[in-house]
Design a protein around this motif. Structure first.
Motif, PDB file in Angstrom:
ATOM      1  N   ALA A   1       0.673  -6.618 -16.923  1.00  0.00           N
ATOM      2  CA  ALA A   1       1.455  -5.459 -16.693  1.00  0.00           C
ATOM      3  C   ALA A   1       0.750  -4.199 -16.466  1.00  0.00           C
ATOM      4  O   ALA A   1       1.346  -3.236 -16.925  1.00  0.00           O
ATOM      5  CB  ALA A   1       2.491  -5.371 -18.020  1.00  0.00           C
ATOM      6  N   ILE A   2      -0.269  -4.054 -15.663  1.00  0.00           N
ATOM      7  CA  ILE A   2      -1.020  -2.895 -15.367  1.00  0.00           C
ATOM      8  C   ILE A   2      -0.799  -2.620 -14.033  1.00  0.00           C
ATOM      9  O   ILE A   2      -1.024  -3.408 -12.927  1.00  0.00           O
ATOM     10  CB  ILE A   2      -2.339  -3.177 -15.769  1.00  0.00           C
ATOM     11  CG1 ILE A   2      -2.678  -3.391 -17.106  1.00  0.00           C
ATOM     12  CG2 ILE A   2      -3.158  -1.642 -15.312  1.00  0.00           C
ATOM     13  CD1 ILE A   2      -4.004  -3.569 -17.546  1.00  0.00           C
ATOM     14  N   PRO A   3      -0.274  -1.386 -13.522  1.00  0.00           N
ATOM     15  CA  PRO A   3      -0.069  -1.096 -12.273  1.00  0.00           C
ATOM     16  C   PRO A   3      -1.568  -0.759 -11.650  1.00  0.00           C
ATOM     17  O   PRO A   3      -2.412  -0.220 -12.230  1.00  0.00           O
ATOM     18  CB  PRO A   3       0.893   0.141 -12.349  1.00  0.00           C
ATOM     19  CG  PRO A   3       0.578   0.586 -13.590  1.00  0.00           C
ATOM     20  CD  PRO A   3       0.107  -0.311 -14.598  1.00  0.00           C
ATOM     21  N   SER A   4      -1.583  -0.771 -10.295  1.00  0.00           N
ATOM     22  CA  SER A   4      -2.812  -0.394  -9.597  1.00  0.00           C
ATOM     23  C   SER A   4      -2.820   1.092  -9.408  1.00  0.00           C
ATOM     24  O   SER A   4      -1.977   2.047  -9.791  1.00  0.00           O
ATOM     25  CB  SER A   4      -2.626  -0.856  -8.215  1.00  0.00           C
ATOM     26  OG  SER A   4      -1.490  -0.011  -7.358  1.00  0.00           O
TER      27      SER A   4
ATOM     28  N   ASN B   1       1.006  -1.175  -0.085  1.00  0.00           N
ATOM     29  CA  ASN B   1       0.200   0.168  -0.045  1.00  0.00           C
ATOM     30  C   ASN B   1       0.745   1.264   0.080  1.00  0.00           C
ATOM     31  O   ASN B   1       1.211   1.946   1.066  1.00  0.00           O
ATOM     32  CB  ASN B   1      -1.001   0.010   1.259  1.00  0.00           C
ATOM     33  CG  ASN B   1      -1.845   1.169   1.178  1.00  0.00           C
ATOM     34  OD1 ASN B   1      -1.998   2.035   0.454  1.00  0.00           O
ATOM     35  ND2 ASN B   1      -3.128   0.946   1.818  1.00  0.00           N
ATOM     36  N   PRO B   2       1.480   1.551  -0.943  1.00  0.00           N
ATOM     37  CA  PRO B   2       2.323   2.758  -1.144  1.00  0.00           C
ATOM     38  C   PRO B   2       1.858   4.093  -0.714  1.00  0.00           C
ATOM     39  O   PRO B   2       2.671   4.638  -0.116  1.00  0.00           O
ATOM     40  CB  PRO B   2       2.650   2.674  -2.727  1.00  0.00           C
ATOM     41  CG  PRO B   2       2.279   1.578  -3.450  1.00  0.00           C
ATOM     42  CD  PRO B   2       1.207   1.034  -2.416  1.00  0.00           C
TER      43      PRO B   2
ATOM     44  N   ASN C   1      -3.391   2.910  -6.798  1.00  0.00           N
ATOM     45  CA  ASN C   1      -2.608   3.307  -5.645  1.00  0.00           C
ATOM     46  C   ASN C   1      -1.115   3.815  -5.917  1.00  0.00           C
ATOM     47  O   ASN C   1      -0.584   4.753  -5.824  1.00  0.00           O
ATOM     48  CB  ASN C   1      -2.830   2.418  -4.770  1.00  0.00           C
ATOM     49  CG  ASN C   1      -2.023   2.575  -3.366  1.00  0.00           C
ATOM     50  OD1 ASN C   1      -0.965   3.150  -3.405  1.00  0.00           O
ATOM     51  ND2 ASN C   1      -2.917   2.375  -2.182  1.00  0.00           N
ATOM     52  N   ALA C   2      -0.583   2.697  -6.887  1.00  0.00           N
ATOM     53  CA  ALA C   2       0.881   2.795  -7.226  1.00  0.00           C
ATOM     54  C   ALA C   2       1.131   3.977  -7.986  1.00  0.00           C
ATOM     55  O   ALA C   2       2.004   4.611  -8.124  1.00  0.00           O
ATOM     56  CB  ALA C   2       1.526   1.591  -7.647  1.00  0.00           C
ATOM     57  N   VAL C   3       0.128   4.057  -8.894  1.00  0.00           N
ATOM     58  CA  VAL C   3       0.318   5.032 -10.098  1.00  0.00           C
ATOM     59  C   VAL C   3       0.234   6.422  -9.608  1.00  0.00           C
ATOM     60  O   VAL C   3       0.899   7.298  -9.854  1.00  0.00           O
ATOM     61  CB  VAL C   3      -0.706   4.870 -11.089  1.00  0.00           C
ATOM     62  CG1 VAL C   3      -0.852   6.210 -12.027  1.00  0.00           C
ATOM     63  CG2 VAL C   3      -0.576   3.643 -12.145  1.00  0.00           C
ATOM     64  N   THR C   4      -0.755   6.879  -8.580  1.00  0.00           N
ATOM     65  CA  THR C   4      -0.934   7.899  -7.897  1.00  0.00           C
ATOM     66  C   THR C   4       0.365   8.368  -6.995  1.00  0.00           C
ATOM     67  O   THR C   4       0.924   9.426  -7.198  1.00  0.00           O
ATOM     68  CB  THR C   4      -2.181   7.919  -6.971  1.00  0.00           C
ATOM     69  OG1 THR C   4      -3.250   7.599  -7.569  1.00  0.00           O
ATOM     70  CG2 THR C   4      -2.198   9.300  -6.145  1.00  0.00           C
ATOM     71  N   VAL C   5       0.874   7.481  -6.222  1.00  0.00           N
ATOM     72  CA  VAL C   5       2.210   7.615  -5.649  1.00  0.00           C
ATOM     73  C   VAL C   5       3.309   8.102  -6.747  1.00  0.00           C
ATOM     74  O   VAL C   5       4.022   9.033  -6.376  1.00  0.00           O
ATOM     75  CB  VAL C   5       2.606   6.523  -4.558  1.00  0.00           C
ATOM     76  CG1 VAL C   5       3.970   6.743  -4.047  1.00  0.00           C
ATOM     77  CG2 VAL C   5       1.676   6.411  -3.504  1.00  0.00           C
ATOM     78  N   LEU C   6       3.374   7.229  -7.773  1.00  0.00           N
ATOM     79  CA  LEU C   6       4.403   7.752  -8.514  1.00  0.00           C
ATOM     80  C   LEU C   6       4.331   9.057  -9.169  1.00  0.00           C
ATOM     81  O   LEU C   6       5.212   9.837  -9.255  1.00  0.00           O
ATOM     82  CB  LEU C   6       4.628   6.648  -9.579  1.00  0.00           C
ATOM     83  CG  LEU C   6       5.761   5.485  -9.609  1.00  0.00           C
ATOM     84  CD1 LEU C   6       7.224   6.085  -9.516  1.00  0.00           C
ATOM     85  CD2 LEU C   6       5.721   4.951  -8.286  1.00  0.00           C
TER      86      LEU C   6
ATOM     87  N   GLU D   1      -0.360  -6.365  -5.161  1.00  0.00           N
ATOM     88  CA  GLU D   1      -1.441  -5.426  -4.910  1.00  0.00           C
ATOM     89  C   GLU D   1      -1.129  -4.019  -5.748  1.00  0.00           C
ATOM     90  O   GLU D   1      -1.740  -3.205  -5.851  1.00  0.00           O
ATOM     91  CB  GLU D   1      -1.509  -4.966  -3.392  1.00  0.00           C
ATOM     92  CG  GLU D   1      -2.026  -6.036  -2.472  1.00  0.00           C
ATOM     93  CD  GLU D   1      -1.138  -6.987  -2.098  1.00  0.00           C
ATOM     94  OE1 GLU D   1      -1.506  -7.711  -1.252  1.00  0.00           O
ATOM     95  OE2 GLU D   1       0.074  -6.972  -2.633  1.00  0.00           O
ATOM     96  N   ASN D   2       0.336  -3.974  -6.145  1.00  0.00           N
ATOM     97  CA  ASN D   2       0.736  -2.697  -6.878  1.00  0.00           C
ATOM     98  C   ASN D   2       0.830  -2.986  -8.381  1.00  0.00           C
ATOM     99  O   ASN D   2       0.789  -2.000  -9.181  1.00  0.00           O
ATOM    100  CB  ASN D   2       2.147  -2.400  -6.308  1.00  0.00           C
ATOM    101  CG  ASN D   2       2.312  -1.921  -5.071  1.00  0.00           C
ATOM    102  OD1 ASN D   2       0.982  -1.761  -4.284  1.00  0.00           O
ATOM    103  ND2 ASN D   2       3.447  -2.302  -4.166  1.00  0.00           N
ATOM    104  N   PHE D   3       0.955  -4.220  -8.672  1.00  0.00           N
ATOM    105  CA  PHE D   3       1.135  -4.685 -10.224  1.00  0.00           C
ATOM    106  C   PHE D   3       0.745  -6.110 -10.347  1.00  0.00           C
ATOM    107  O   PHE D   3       1.100  -6.991  -9.955  1.00  0.00           O
ATOM    108  CB  PHE D   3       2.793  -4.317 -10.432  1.00  0.00           C
ATOM    109  CG  PHE D   3       3.175  -4.502 -11.760  1.00  0.00           C
ATOM    110  CD1 PHE D   3       3.192  -3.508 -12.616  1.00  0.00           C
ATOM    111  CD2 PHE D   3       3.704  -5.759 -12.412  1.00  0.00           C
ATOM    112  CE1 PHE D   3       3.589  -3.326 -14.024  1.00  0.00           C
ATOM    113  CE2 PHE D   3       4.137  -5.734 -13.676  1.00  0.00           C
ATOM    114  CZ  PHE D   3       3.987  -4.556 -14.643  1.00  0.00           C
ATOM    115  N   ILE D   4      -0.094  -5.918 -11.785  1.00  0.00           N
ATOM    116  CA  ILE D   4      -0.653  -7.190 -12.205  1.00  0.00           C
ATOM    117  C   ILE D   4       0.310  -7.650 -13.344  1.00  0.00           C
ATOM    118  O   ILE D   4       0.378  -7.063 -14.123  1.00  0.00           O
ATOM    119  CB  ILE D   4      -2.072  -7.055 -12.810  1.00  0.00           C
ATOM    120  CG1 ILE D   4      -3.199  -6.544 -11.691  1.00  0.00           C
ATOM    121  CG2 ILE D   4      -2.578  -8.240 -13.189  1.00  0.00           C
ATOM    122  CD1 ILE D   4      -4.301  -6.160 -12.266  1.00  0.00           C
TER     123      ILE D   4
END
Length: 203
Positions: A158-161, A86-87, A163-168, A151-154
Motif C-alpha cells: 500500500a505504498i504509492p510511487s 506515469n502521472p 511519481n504519484a505522490v509528487t503529482v498529488l 507503477e503508481n501503487f504497490i
C-alpha cells in the motif's frame, strides 16, 4: 431514407461534442458547478458505470464554455488527463498544450522546483499573463488509476510511487494557493467509489 443519430454512446462516456444528447443530470451539474466555484477542488465519486466522466465531459465542461461558471476571466483552458502509468508525464503533457509551453519536458522541469510550482507555472504562462488570459480547469479522469496501476501503487505494501505522490501534492498545493491568492485554477477528479479506502496511502 433519413440518416438518424443514436443519442447513446454505449459503454463509453459521453464526450463534450455529445452534450446535446446528455439529459437528466442538470441538478448534479449545478451542484458540481457551485461546489467547484467556492472550493476550487472537487472529487466526483460513484460506482463503475454511474456516469461520472459523462457528467464532467458532457455536463460541466460545456456549461463552463457556455459562460455559466463565474470566474476571473471569460476564457478557459481545460486540461484533461488520466494518470496512466506515469502521472507526471500525463499532467505535464496536457499542461504544455493548454498553457502554451514548448513540450512536456519543459513543464516537468518547471514542476520539479516544489509543490507550489504548478501554480507558478500557470502565473508565468501565456494563458495567464498573455493578451487573452484564461482560467484553468484541470480534470483528473479515472483517479483510481493512481491505485490500479502498479507503477503508481504497490498493492502488497500500500505504498504509492514517488511519481504519484509528487503529482498529488502538486495538485493539492495548487488548490491551497489558488484559494489563498484567488487564482482562477480549479481541479475536479472522477474516481470509482470502491477505491476511496486507498486514499489514506497518500499522506
Amino acid at each position: 431514407m433519413t440518416n438518424s443519430i443514436c443519442p447513446y454512446p454505449g459503454l463509453r462516456p459521453f464526450n463534450e461534442q455529445e452534450s446535446l444528447y446528455f439529459k437528466g443530470r442538470d441538478r448534479h451539474i449545478e451542484k458540481i458547478r457551485q461546489e467547484l466555484e467556492h472550493k476550487k477542488f472537487l472529487m466526483v465519486t460513484g460506482a463503475s458505470g454511474d456516469g461520472k466522466s459523462s457528467l464532467i465531459y458532457a455536463g460541466l465542461i460545456p456549461n463552463i464554455r457556455a459562460g455559466f461558471f463565474k470566474s476571473k476571466f471569460p476564457s478557459w483552458k481545460i486540461a484533461v488527463f488520466r494518470p496512466g502509468n506515469n502521472p507526471m508525464w500525463m499532467l505535464s503533457d496536457v499542461l504544455a498544450r493548454e498553457l502554451g509551453f514548448t513540450d512536456a519536458k519543459q513543464v516537468i522541469s518547471s514542476l520539479s522546483f516544489g509543490y507550489s510550482a504548478l501554480a507558478e507555472l500557470y502565473k508565468t504562462s501565456p494563458a495567464y499573463s498573455g493578451k487573452r488570459p484564461s482560467n484553468l480547469l484541470i480534470v483528473v479522469d479515472q483517479f483510481e488509476e493512481f491505485f490500479t496501476n502498479k507503477e503508481n501503487f504497490i498493492r502488497e505494501t500500500a505504498i504509492p510511487s514517488e511519481n504519484a505522490v509528487t503529482v498529488l501534492n502538486l495538485l493539492t498545493e495548487t488548490v491551497r494557493i489558488a484559494l489563498k491568492e484567488e487564482l482562477p485554477i480549479y481541479i475536479v477528479c472522477t474516481m470509482r467509489s470502491d477505491y476511496i479506502g486507498n486514499a489514506p496511502a497518500f499522506r
